[in-house]
Design a protein around this motif. Structure first.
Motif, mmCIF file in Angstrom:
data_model
loop_
_atom_site.group_PDB
_atom_site.id
_atom_site.type_symbol
_atom_site.label_atom_id
_atom_site.label_comp_id
_atom_site.label_asym_id
_atom_site.label_seq_id
_atom_site.Cartn_x
_atom_site.Cartn_y
_atom_site.Cartn_z
ATOM 1 N N LEU A 74 -4.977 91.737 19.295
ATOM 2 C CA LEU A 74 -4.784 92.524 20.510
ATOM 3 C C LEU A 74 -5.861 93.598 20.626
ATOM 4 N N ILE A 75 -6.092 94.320 19.545
ATOM 5 C CA ILE A 75 -7.097 95.382 19.575
ATOM 6 C C ILE A 75 -8.473 94.803 19.890
ATOM 7 N N ALA A 76 -8.837 93.719 19.223
ATOM 8 C CA ALA A 76 -10.145 93.112 19.451
ATOM 9 C C ALA A 76 -10.283 92.614 20.887
ATOM 10 N N GLY A 77 -9.249 91.947 21.374
ATOM 11 C CA GLY A 77 -9.311 91.399 22.722
ATOM 12 C C GLY A 77 -9.332 92.458 23.801
ATOM 13 N N GLU A 78 -8.509 93.484 23.638
ATOM 14 C CA GLU A 78 -8.388 94.491 24.692
ATOM 15 C C GLU A 78 -9.565 95.470 24.713
ATOM 16 N N THR A 79 -10.108 95.810 23.563
ATOM 17 C CA THR A 79 -11.256 96.727 23.549
ATOM 18 C C THR A 79 -12.522 96.047 24.054
ATOM 19 N N ALA A 80 -12.512 94.718 24.117
ATOM 20 C CA ALA A 80 -13.670 93.993 24.655
ATOM 21 C C ALA A 80 -13.627 93.891 26.177
ATOM 22 N N ARG A 81 -12.542 94.305 26.786
ATOM 23 C CA ARG A 81 -12.373 94.191 28.234
ATOM 24 C C ARG A 81 -12.608 95.538 28.910
ATOM 25 N N GLU A 82 -13.159 95.500 30.113
ATOM 26 C CA GLU A 82 -13.282 96.734 30.898
ATOM 27 C C GLU A 82 -11.915 97.227 31.348
ATOM 28 N N ASP A 83 -10.979 96.301 31.520
ATOM 29 C CA ASP A 83 -9.625 96.664 31.962
ATOM 30 C C ASP A 83 -8.635 96.574 30.807
ATOM 31 N N GLY A 84 -9.074 96.915 29.584
ATOM 32 C CA GLY A 84 -8.202 96.849 28.427
ATOM 33 C C GLY A 84 -7.092 97.876 28.471
ATOM 34 N N VAL A 85 -6.142 97.746 27.562
ATOM 35 C CA VAL A 85 -4.969 98.617 27.557
ATOM 36 C C VAL A 85 -5.356 100.079 27.331
ATOM 37 N N ASP A 86 -4.609 100.962 27.975
ATOM 38 C CA ASP A 86 -4.722 102.403 27.723
ATOM 39 C C ASP A 86 -3.816 102.830 26.585
ATOM 40 N N VAL A 87 -2.655 102.189 26.480
ATOM 41 C CA VAL A 87 -1.618 102.622 25.551
ATOM 42 C C VAL A 87 -0.847 101.409 25.061
ATOM 43 N N VAL A 88 -0.402 101.465 23.804
ATOM 44 C CA VAL A 88 0.381 100.380 23.221
ATOM 45 C C VAL A 88 1.628 100.963 22.572
ATOM 46 N N SER A 89 2.762 100.317 22.800
ATOM 47 C CA SER A 89 4.009 100.686 22.130
ATOM 48 C C SER A 89 4.178 99.852 20.872
ATOM 49 N N VAL A 90 4.575 100.514 19.787
ATOM 50 C CA VAL A 90 4.796 99.864 18.498
ATOM 51 C C VAL A 90 6.302 99.763 18.287
ATOM 52 N N ALA A 91 6.828 98.553 18.423
ATOM 53 C CA ALA A 91 8.272 98.304 18.304
ATOM 54 C C ALA A 91 8.505 97.307 17.181
ATOM 55 N N THR A 92 8.043 97.663 15.989
ATOM 56 C CA THR A 92 8.069 96.794 14.822
ATOM 57 C C THR A 92 8.835 97.490 13.695
ATOM 58 N N PRO A 93 9.133 96.781 12.600
ATOM 59 C CA PRO A 93 9.816 97.437 11.475
ATOM 60 C C PRO A 93 9.037 98.621 10.921
ATOM 61 N N ASN A 94 9.767 99.551 10.300
ATOM 62 C CA ASN A 94 9.214 100.842 9.885
ATOM 63 C C ASN A 94 7.937 100.741 9.058
ATOM 64 N N PHE A 95 7.897 99.770 8.135
ATOM 65 C CA PHE A 95 6.786 99.736 7.182
ATOM 66 C C PHE A 95 5.447 99.403 7.829
ATOM 67 N N THR A 96 5.464 98.924 9.080
ATOM 68 C CA THR A 96 4.215 98.583 9.775
ATOM 69 C C THR A 96 3.691 99.703 10.662
ATOM 70 N N HIS A 97 4.505 100.715 10.926
ATOM 71 C CA HIS A 97 4.139 101.736 11.914
ATOM 72 C C HIS A 97 2.815 102.419 11.583
ATOM 73 N N PHE A 98 2.645 102.803 10.337
ATOM 74 C CA PHE A 98 1.478 103.611 9.947
ATOM 75 C C PHE A 98 0.176 102.841 10.156
ATOM 76 N N GLU A 99 0.106 101.626 9.645
ATOM 77 C CA GLU A 99 -1.157 100.884 9.733
ATOM 78 C C GLU A 99 -1.467 100.493 11.177
ATOM 79 N N ILE A 100 -0.444 100.127 11.942
ATOM 80 C CA ILE A 100 -0.692 99.733 13.335
ATOM 81 C C ILE A 100 -1.109 100.939 14.167
ATOM 82 N N THR A 101 -0.419 102.064 13.993
ATOM 83 C CA THR A 101 -0.759 103.262 14.753
ATOM 84 C C THR A 101 -2.172 103.723 14.437
ATOM 85 N N LYS A 102 -2.530 103.754 13.179
ATOM 86 C CA LYS A 102 -3.902 104.145 12.798
ATOM 87 C C LYS A 102 -4.933 103.213 13.419
#
Length: 390
Positions: A74-102
């Protein structure tokens, strides 16, 4: 009153990590985000099963080439677009929050994350510094804290209508984990595993809701000491807890009690808040969210109803339905997402003056929730000892 008029320059291009068809919270995020025209869902890595995630995403109206297999894709695909995402919600189990948010912040993308935010205060501090460096917003979703009667309680406390706060009584209990975990679903399994849930179960899963909401209401009155007694009535959940009681001493001398449990057999689930002052008390519960009990010593009990003109401006400003209709969890989530969108929009415009006076559950809210959890665990691990709040 909120009526759906757009309050930011353009809808934010929004993505999700997690929140797929089999998840518990994804629909709550979409209910909150898509209501006021402030977000447009354009991308997602919705599921660990890439094909199932793609099928679900396209059913939501997301283009197939923007339904990604992983958050890295997602990060690779969206940062390559001029109309890529501004914001992403992280709705995953607790142990993934830190690495995904960073990873999202490092890619220049604003983040909205589930709670508890991370496992440690140190992780929160690291992300707070990173967000500041990148000039980005991190929002945290604390469900009922967008309800207008929560704002009403905060305004009444701030204006001295209760007198000096003396007692804080908080409870969030349900019975859905009263049985053993023999046939438990994945949502229970990861929440009761220290490797995936972190150092707590019900304290982090539902107790942080109580703690943050009470912070909003109490303002400058803060916890100075606490004692936490926790246990696992279902032994397989140890060392995590399915039941806990926390006693708290506050900076003004007030005393508090917080009870969380997922083994409250027969209880379908409710949050209950009581704030007692020297003049009066307030009682609010999500089981009757439209009503706030205002109990003045020596006078008849009053029932304050949301949306009525006798309420404080802070409450009326975030009311959606009007007094005739029920205002509930979905409305509160919509307010939270709206406030975070306004913060992101202000950051994009460089409007620091707006941000200085704008309330939303941000990185500090998430950090303080994790700080409270760390202190609870420290107390419990010392045999339910009183500890200074650090």
């Amino acid at each position: 009153m909120i009526n759906g008029e757009r309050t930011i320059q353009r809808p934010l291009r929004w993505g999700m990590v997690g929140g797929g068809r089999t998840g518990q919270v994804g629909y709550k995020h979409r209910t909150g985000a898509l209501r006021d025209g402030t977000y447009q869902l354009v991308a997602g890595a919705f599921d660990l099963d890439a094909e199932r995630g793609r099928d679900f995403g396209t059913a939501l109206g997301v283009e197939g080439d923007r339904c990604y297999a992983t958050y890295q894709d997602l990060i690779a695909g969206e940062t390559a677009r001029e109309d890529g995402v501004d914001v992403v919600s992280v709705a995953t189990p607790n142990f993934t929050h830190f690495e995904i948010t960073k990873a999202l912040l490092n890619a220049g993308i604003h983040v909205i994350c589930e709670k508890p935010l991370f496992f440690t205060v140190a992780e929160c501090e690291e992300v707070k510094a990173l967000a500041k460096e990148k000039g980005l917003i991190v929002g945290v979703t604390y469900g009922y804290t967008g309800h207008p009667l929560v704002r009403q309680m905060a305004a009444m406390v701030a204006k001295g209508m209760l007198g000096e706060i003396r007692i804080v009584d908080l409870a969030y209990t349900h019975g859905f984990n009263a049985g053993d975990d023999t046939n438990a679903g994945e949502a229970v399994k990861w929440r009761t595993n220290p490797e995936t849930a972190g150092p707590t179960f019900v304290l982090g899963d539902i107790g942080t809701h109580l703690y943050y909401l009470s912070e909003i209401v109490l303002g400058d009155v803060r916890v100075e000491k606490l004692l936490c007694d926790r246990t696992a009535f279902i032994p397989s959940r140890a060392p995590l807890e399915d039941h806990a009681t926390v006693l708290m001493h506050y900076s003004n001398g007030a005393r508090g009690r917080l009870w969380v449990s997922s083994v409250d057999a027969g209880n379908m689930g409710s949050q209950r808040y009581r704030f007692v002052g020297s003049k009066a008390s307030l009682v609010w519960s999500d089981s009757h969210p439209d009503q706030l009990l205002y109990q003045v010593q020596g006078e008849p009990e009053r029932i304050l109803h949301h949306g009525m003109p006798y309420l404080e401006d802070e409450s009326l400003a975030c009311d959606r339905m009007g007094a005739l209709h029920t205002e509930g969890l979905g409305d509160s989530w919509s307010n939270i997402y709206l406030w975070i969108a306004q913060a992101i929009d202000a950051r994009m415009r460089g409007d620091d003056a707006f941000l200085a006076n704008h309330h939303y559950p941000g990185i500090d809210a998430g950090l303080e929730g994790v700080r409270w959890l760390e202190n609870c665990v420290r107390s419990a691990d010392q045999g339910a000892a009183w500890v200074d709040f650090e």
